[in-house]
Write a protein that holds these residues in place. Structure first.
Motif, PDB file in Angstrom:
ATOM      1  N   ARG A 141       0.892  -1.536   0.418  1.00  0.00           N
ATOM      2  CA  ARG A 141      -0.265  -0.070   0.157  1.00  0.00           C
ATOM      3  C   ARG A 141       0.843   0.943   0.150  1.00  0.00           C
ATOM      4  NH1 ARG A 141      -4.259   0.170   4.794  1.00  0.00           N
ATOM      5  NH2 ARG A 141      -2.235   0.864   5.754  1.00  0.00           N
ATOM      6  N   LYS A 164      -2.256   6.456   1.763  1.00  0.00           N
ATOM      7  CA  LYS A 164      -1.714   7.188   3.126  1.00  0.00           C
ATOM      8  C   LYS A 164      -0.891   8.164   3.313  1.00  0.00           C
ATOM      9  CE  LYS A 164      -2.514   4.711   6.928  1.00  0.00           C
ATOM     10  NZ  LYS A 164      -3.826   4.653   7.358  1.00  0.00           N
ATOM     11  N   TYR A 177      -4.704  14.107   6.042  1.00  0.00           N
ATOM     12  CA  TYR A 177      -4.930  14.350   6.987  1.00  0.00           C
ATOM     13  C   TYR A 177      -5.046  15.845   7.792  1.00  0.00           C
ATOM     14  CZ  TYR A 177      -5.047   9.507   5.906  1.00  0.00           C
ATOM     15  OH  TYR A 177      -4.839   8.040   5.430  1.00  0.00           O
ATOM     16  N   GLU A 185     -16.035   7.054   4.825  1.00  0.00           N
ATOM     17  CA  GLU A 185     -15.191   6.388   5.943  1.00  0.00           C
ATOM     18  C   GLU A 185     -15.862   6.921   7.281  1.00  0.00           C
ATOM     19  OE1 GLU A 185     -11.346   5.938   5.443  1.00  0.00           O
ATOM     20  OE2 GLU A 185     -10.845   6.074   3.467  1.00  0.00           O
ATOM     21  N   THR A 217     -10.451   7.947  10.511  1.00  0.00           N
ATOM     22  CA  THR A 217      -9.248   7.401   9.376  1.00  0.00           C
ATOM     23  C   THR A 217      -9.467   5.694  10.062  1.00  0.00           C
ATOM     24  OG1 THR A 217      -8.008   7.554  11.749  1.00  0.00           O
ATOM     25  CG2 THR A 217      -7.760   9.222  10.389  1.00  0.00           C
ATOM     26  N   LEU A 267      -9.378   4.964   1.647  1.00  0.00           N
ATOM     27  CA  LEU A 267      -8.509   4.184   2.002  1.00  0.00           C
ATOM     28  C   LEU A 267      -8.061   2.918   2.315  1.00  0.00           C
ATOM     29  CD1 LEU A 267      -6.484   3.782   4.043  1.00  0.00           C
ATOM     30  CD2 LEU A 267      -5.488   5.263   2.501  1.00  0.00           C
ATOM     31  N   GLY A 308      -8.211  -0.373   3.464  1.00  0.00           N
ATOM     32  CA  GLY A 308      -7.097  -0.548   4.353  1.00  0.00           C
ATOM     33  C   GLY A 308      -7.478  -2.052   4.868  1.00  0.00           C
ATOM     34  N   VAL A 309      -6.319  -2.409   5.320  1.00  0.00           N
ATOM     35  CA  VAL A 309      -5.892  -3.808   5.669  1.00  0.00           C
ATOM     36  C   VAL A 309      -6.789  -4.633   6.996  1.00  0.00           C
ATOM     37  CG1 VAL A 309      -3.513  -5.439   6.728  1.00  0.00           C
ATOM     38  CG2 VAL A 309      -2.671  -3.046   5.745  1.00  0.00           C
ATOM     39  N   THR A 310      -7.520  -3.812   8.030  1.00  0.00           N
ATOM     40  CA  THR A 310      -8.513  -4.242   8.624  1.00  0.00           C
ATOM     41  C   THR A 310      -9.146  -4.300   7.839  1.00  0.00           C
ATOM     42  OG1 THR A 310      -7.589  -2.723  10.132  1.00  0.00           O
ATOM     43  CG2 THR A 310      -9.052  -4.078  11.092  1.00  0.00           C
ATOM     44  N   THR A 345      -6.069  -0.197  12.292  1.00  0.00           N
ATOM     45  CA  THR A 345      -5.206  -0.639  12.572  1.00  0.00           C
ATOM     46  C   THR A 345      -5.113  -0.193  14.430  1.00  0.00           C
ATOM     47  OG1 THR A 345      -3.842  -1.032  11.006  1.00  0.00           O
ATOM     48  CG2 THR A 345      -2.811  -1.021  12.701  1.00  0.00           C
TER      49      THR A 345
HETATM   50  C1  LIG Z   1      -5.450   4.079   7.525  1.00  0.00           C
HETATM   51  C2  LIG Z   1      -6.226   4.697   7.427  1.00  0.00           C
HETATM   52  C3  LIG Z   1      -7.693   3.197   7.474  1.00  0.00           C
HETATM   53  C4  LIG Z   1      -7.353   1.241   7.946  1.00  0.00           C
HETATM   54  O1  LIG Z   1      -6.617   1.336   7.462  1.00  0.00           O
HETATM   55  P1  LIG Z   1      -5.674  -0.220   8.224  1.00  0.00           P
HETATM   56  O2  LIG Z   1      -5.401  -0.675   7.388  1.00  0.00           O
HETATM   57  O3  LIG Z   1      -7.078  -1.075   8.726  1.00  0.00           O
HETATM   58  O4  LIG Z   1      -5.393   0.405   9.586  1.00  0.00           O
HETATM   59  C5  LIG Z   1      -8.909   3.284   7.090  1.00  0.00           C
HETATM   60  N1  LIG Z   1      -9.557   4.989   6.304  1.00  0.00           N
HETATM   61  C6  LIG Z   1      -8.212   5.661   6.650  1.00  0.00           C
HETATM   62  C7  LIG Z   1      -8.853   7.391   5.890  1.00  0.00           C
HETATM   63  C8  LIG Z   1      -6.636   5.688   7.043  1.00  0.00           C
HETATM   64  O5  LIG Z   1      -5.783   6.593   7.212  1.00  0.00           O
END
Ligand SMILES: *Cc1c(COP(=O)(O)O)cnc(C)c1O
Length: 352
Positions: free
Chosen positions: A92, A194, A199, A230, A233, A254, A256-258, A300
């Motif tokens: 990523r 990211k 942010y 979303e 974050t 984004l 997300g890995v989660t 995460t």
């Molecule tokens: C980092 C992030 C996530 C979650 O990503 P993970 O890989 O699950 O930690 C979701 N949305 C945004 C905007 C993020 O920056």
């Protein structure tokens, strides 16, 4: 590439494991390497944690070429140090880097560097319930120049921070403000990277929502301010009539890995999962029809975070003041796999 190590001769005292908070303390070492056009990455090193020396004209300070990642290292139940899906984070990061014209990383090399760094600071990994070692890789543009252009030099750094239990009072559902003025990402923009600027732009709506008593902002799509994207974050999930919905990865989300892990666990449980953007008006309608079972955010830091209330314009949707059964199951499965309590059938956990 060789990794040179300089051991910190003045290790810091460790903080109290019950008072860690998030992202406040940093370990004794960091990983650093530099990039120059024509030479590539060089001078990989593990060195004592400390300030970076940069020229005030370094491009990152002016036009924001910066990307980052976030993942965690844990001590599992057997006492082994493990990382959760680290490859996904660096793949990523490479995608984020390409979006803002920064060089990519050799994924296998940076994972081995990360493992070496975590091993160096292994005594910093907290073991109290819910704690972990948060890993923050980031990259910045370092060329001294104030012309708007792509930098010719970069620095890649990994720092480590022992973090506390995200949920001090258990998994308590939060109140979220659905944002109707500000947006997080636009089609064709940088929302799926990211990248630091995303942010910075989200701080004002966040601050305003917190002042009104909410704990986060739910962002709608930039084009129509209609579809849910979303939560701060974190990625957003809705369970409607037993079906799990989350926004598709359309460029403004984004990845997300989660989010990906939640989808895979849910499908493995036999639940129906639909990657489809839900309109906020439909969500309000489902709530009124009694079909909005559960809402949660995934990331995460928080793993899965139950949402108890959504406020949009003059509508307030109460979802529940306790965590729903499916959100709880996903939390238990994910943390169970991470800590080695349940079988890691997806092969997500990597030992040092
Ligand atoms: C980092 C992030 C996530 C979650 O990503 P993970 O890989 O699950 O930690 C979701 N949305 C945004 C905007 C993020 O920056």
């Amino acid at each position: 590439m060789e990794i040179k190590t300089i051991i910190n001769e003045k290790p810091k005292p460790k903080p109290d494991q019950n008072e860690l908070g998030f992202g406040i303390y940093f370990t004794d070492h960091m990983f650093e390497m530099d990039y120059d056009e024509g030479e590539g990455w060089h001078d990989a090193r593990i060195i004592p944690y400390g300030p970076l020396s940069l020229e005030p004209s370094a491009l990152v300070f002016h036009y924001g070429q910066e990307t980052f990642e976030g993942l965690k290292a844990y001590k599992n139940l057997e006492g082994h140090t493990v990382l959760f899906r680290p490859k996904e984070n660096f793949i990523r990061m490479n995608n984020s880097n390409q979006r803002i014209c920064m060089p990519t990383l050799d994924v296998d090399f940076v994972i081995s560097a990360l493992k070496q760094l975590v091993a160096t600071d292994e005594s910093w990994i907290p073991t109290a319930d819910g704690t972990s070692l948060y890993v923050r890789p980031f990259m910045i543009a370092t060329e001294p120049s104030i012309g708007v252009k792509v930098s010719k030099s970069y620095k890649f750094v990994i720092i480590l921070s022992p973090v506390g239990a995200y949920y001090k009072d258990g998994l308590k559902p939060t109140k979220i403000l659905v944002e109707e003025n500000y947006i997080r990402a636009a089609n064709g923009g940088t929302g799926e990277a990211k990248y630091g600027g995303n942010y910075a732009g989200s701080l004002l709506p966040y601050q305003k929502a917190v002042a009104k008593g909410f704990s986060q902002v739910m962002f709608l799509d930039g084009a129509n301010k209609k579809f849910v994207e979303e939560v701060g974050t974190s990625n957003a999930f809705f369970i409607v009539d037993g079906v799990l919905y989350t926004s598709p990865l359309s460029g403004t989300i984004l990845p997300g890995v989660t989010r990906d892990s939640v989808i895979k666990i849910a499908r493995d449980e036999g639940w129906e999962v639909v990657e489809k953007a839900l309109a906020i008006d439909d969500i309000i309608l489902y709530a009124k029809q009694g079909k909005l079972d559960e809402v949660f955010a995934s990331g995460t830091a928080a793993v899965v975070s139950p949402i108890g209330q959504l406020a949009y314009r003059d509508e307030v949707i109460d979802i529940g003041d306790t965590i729903g059964p499916k959100t709880q199951l996903l939390y238990d499965k994910l943390t169970g796999i991470q800590l080695g309590k349940i079988e890691d059938k997806f092969n997500w956990v990597e030992r040092l």
